[in-house]
Design an enzyme around this catalytic site. Structure first.
Site, short mmCIF file in Angstrom:
data_model
loop_
_atom_site.label_atom_id
_atom_site.label_comp_id
_atom_site.label_asym_id
_atom_site.label_seq_id
_atom_site.Cartn_x
_atom_site.Cartn_y
_atom_site.Cartn_z
N ASP A 18 33.11 41.28 29.24
CA ASP A 18 33.98 42.10 28.95
C ASP A 18 33.31 43.77 29.05
O ASP A 18 33.75 44.37 28.04
CB ASP A 18 34.37 42.03 27.58
CG ASP A 18 35.05 40.35 27.32
OD1 ASP A 18 35.33 39.96 28.19
OD2 ASP A 18 34.66 39.77 26.31
N LYS A 21 34.64 45.24 33.66
CA LYS A 21 34.31 44.86 34.96
C LYS A 21 35.67 45.19 35.77
O LYS A 21 35.79 45.59 36.91
CB LYS A 21 33.90 43.47 35.32
CG LYS A 21 32.61 43.34 34.83
CD LYS A 21 32.15 41.85 35.13
CE LYS A 21 32.97 40.87 33.96
NZ LYS A 21 32.70 40.65 32.45
N GLY A 45 38.76 37.34 31.68
CA GLY A 45 40.02 38.32 31.28
C GLY A 45 39.64 39.74 31.69
O GLY A 45 38.49 40.26 31.15
N HIS A 46 40.08 40.22 33.07
CA HIS A 46 39.65 41.44 33.50
C HIS A 46 40.83 42.44 33.18
O HIS A 46 41.71 42.07 34.01
CB HIS A 46 39.26 41.35 34.77
CG HIS A 46 37.87 40.43 34.88
ND1 HIS A 46 37.31 40.25 36.28
CD2 HIS A 46 37.12 40.11 33.92
CE1 HIS A 46 36.24 39.35 35.77
NE2 HIS A 46 36.02 39.36 34.70
N GLN A 229 32.25 36.90 33.74
CA GLN A 229 31.46 36.65 32.71
C GLN A 229 30.14 37.80 32.94
O GLN A 229 30.44 38.74 33.59
CB GLN A 229 30.88 35.21 32.58
CG GLN A 229 32.00 34.28 32.00
CD GLN A 229 32.90 33.84 33.14
OE1 GLN A 229 32.53 33.43 34.33
NE2 GLN A 229 34.26 33.95 32.87
#
Ligand code: GDP
Ligand code: IMO
Ligand code: MG
Length: 434
Positions: A18, A21, A45-46, A229
């Protein structure tokens, strides 16, 4: 001798995920021809925000908003087909699925029993030992991959092969579900029928992605490999067992795509201006008081996948020295600098004091030692001016510039990009696009 013509950038998270990215990938997007993911799955979750519109990518590469580009899901991924279908549909409904997508036939399929087992195993671990996974079936799916009993995307495309493999797999999974966890068995048809449908939906996207990427490199294209990640969640190098189940450091990008290490031109390390972690496991700079609360509120630190509040604390240079070395960071993208505005003096962890009183400035190999490590802080001047409008480095207050310079100096790596807000435009580019 390599006669490579293309250019390959690898973008990786430097902390516990988080870092922003998604935002950095999107920002570099205009220069990129091919976006590829190499590991992980829908545990990611981007977030990308363009013109106030927010899109969160879980499985799809964060370059999907660019028309005419190629987006690749490499062989190293674990793909949950329903998630893929929902995510593409959501983009389609918004008229935003402009990129072309290709999925590797060798990527593994996250099946319903993987998600069940993920949750059952977490419950069985109990308090104090649970990992705090995202519940997306990631661990159990990678276990099947490595025990050579997984289903790959290619298996969904052939009804007979799928039937044969699934019959055998379900026999074993149902034994585990019923005998070990006292659950009901999964009826064959309830698993097989949707899986056949997934095969039909996914078939048009399935291509030899290794060959596609090779050709892109040979044709002189610009490729961006998007890590999911981050280093401290790496299955080998992270804070085991509080990690994810894939290789999140640089090497994972090659096994996960079939590109060769010599194809790589530049590694971009994405560093958040402070530290966050979601899930269990050691985090030496976690602040359970006012500072942590303020960072969480100002930074909107709630999981993009699970909505869980993220654990927050000051920047940890011990972590960053470790991850920079592991990844071979060439340049840094520093994100969320704006969140430190108004925090008063800013602290930076430079070393740990261990339980026996010794002081170390390298990352302990033993997770239990890390659990008892106390951060040793240096204090730097803070700033209170709004910086979210800044477009040039010189426009930042002196203390904010000094903070960036400090990171650059300590890690001996240039900070080529500074993000000062979530929107694509809220960025100071110091040559990252070159
Ligand atoms: P990722 O998993 O590394 O892509 O990061 P996430 O999307 O999970 O979390 C990063 C969060 O910070 C998202 O909500 C982004 O919109 C937001 N964000 C990214 N860069 C910045 C920034 O420079 N400033 C602020 N305030 N928010 C940012
Ligand atoms: P992005 O790509 C932050 C964490 C989970 C848990 C551990 C294992 O958005 O940075 P898993 O479901 O992978 O088996 O969970 O890893 N985790 C993440 N934390 N960002 C992520 O992805 C994460 N993906 C997994 O919270 O602690
Ligand atoms: Mg995220």
């Amino acid at each position: 001798m390599s006669n490579k013509k293309g250019r390959v950038d690898l973008l990786l998270g430097a902390q516990w995920g988080d870092e922003g990215k998604g935002k950095v990938v999107d920002l570099l997007g205009s220069e990129v021809d091919v976006f590829a993911r190499a590991q992980g799955g829908a545990n990611a979750g981007h977030t990308v925000i363009v013109n106030g519109e927010k899109v969160v990518f879980h499985l799809l590469p964060s370059g999907m908003l660019y028309p005419g580009k190629l987006c690749v899901l490499g062989n190293g991924l674990v793909i949950e087909p329903e998630q893929f279908i929902n995510e593409t549909k959501e983009l389609f409904d918004k008229g935003q699925d402009r990129a072309r997508l290709a999925i590797s036939p060798h990527a593994h399929v996250v099946m319903p029993y993987h998600k069940m087992l993920d949750k059952l195993q977490e419950a069985a671990r109990g308090k104090g030992r649970k990992i705090g996974t995202t519940g997306r079936g990631i661990g159990p799916c990678y276990v099947d991959k490595y025990s050579r009993s997984g289903l790959r995307i290619e298996d969904l495309l052939n009804a007979d092969i799928l039937r044969e493999k699934l019959t055998q797999i379900l026999e074993e999974k149902n034994m585990i579900l019923t005998k070990l966890y006292n659950e009901k068995p999964l009826p064959f048809d309830e698993v097989y029928n949707p899986a056949r449908k997934w095969g039909e939906v996914l078939a048009p996207y399935v291509e030899d992605t290794t060959a596609l990427l090779r050709k892109a490199v040979d044709d002189g294209k610009r490729i961006l490999l998007e890590g999911a990640q981050a280093a401290l969640l790496d299955i080998d190098h992270g804070t085991y067992p509080y990690v994810t189940s894939s290789s999140t450091t640089a090497a994972g990008a090659f096994t996960g795509t079939g590109l060769a290490p010599r194809d790589l031109d530049r590694t971009i390390s994405v560093v958040k201006a402070y530290t966050t972690r979601v899930g269990e496991g050691p985090m030496p700079t976690e602040d359970l008081g006012e500072v942590g609360e303020k960072l969480r509120t100002q930074g909107g630190e709630f999981g993009a996948t699970t909505g869980r509040p993220r654990r927050c604390g000051w920047l940890d240079m011990v972590v960053l020295r470790y991850s920079s070395a592991l990844n071979g960071a060439d340049v840094i993208a520093l994100t969320k600098l704006d969140v430190l505005t108004g925090m008063g003096p800013v602290k930076v962890c430079v070393a740990y004091e261990l339980e026996d009183g010794t002081r170390v400035d390298t990352f302990p190999t033993d997770t239990r030692v890390l659990e008892n490590a106390k951060p040793v802080y240096e204090t730097l001047p803070g700033w209170s001016e709004d910086i979210s409008w800044c477009k040039r480095f010189e426009e930042l207050p002196k203390a904010a510039q000094d903070y960036v310079n400090y990171i650059e100096r300590e890690l001996n790596t240039p900070v080529k990009l500074v993000a000062v807000g979530p929107d694509r435009t809220q960025t100071i580019d110091r040559g990252m696009k070159d």
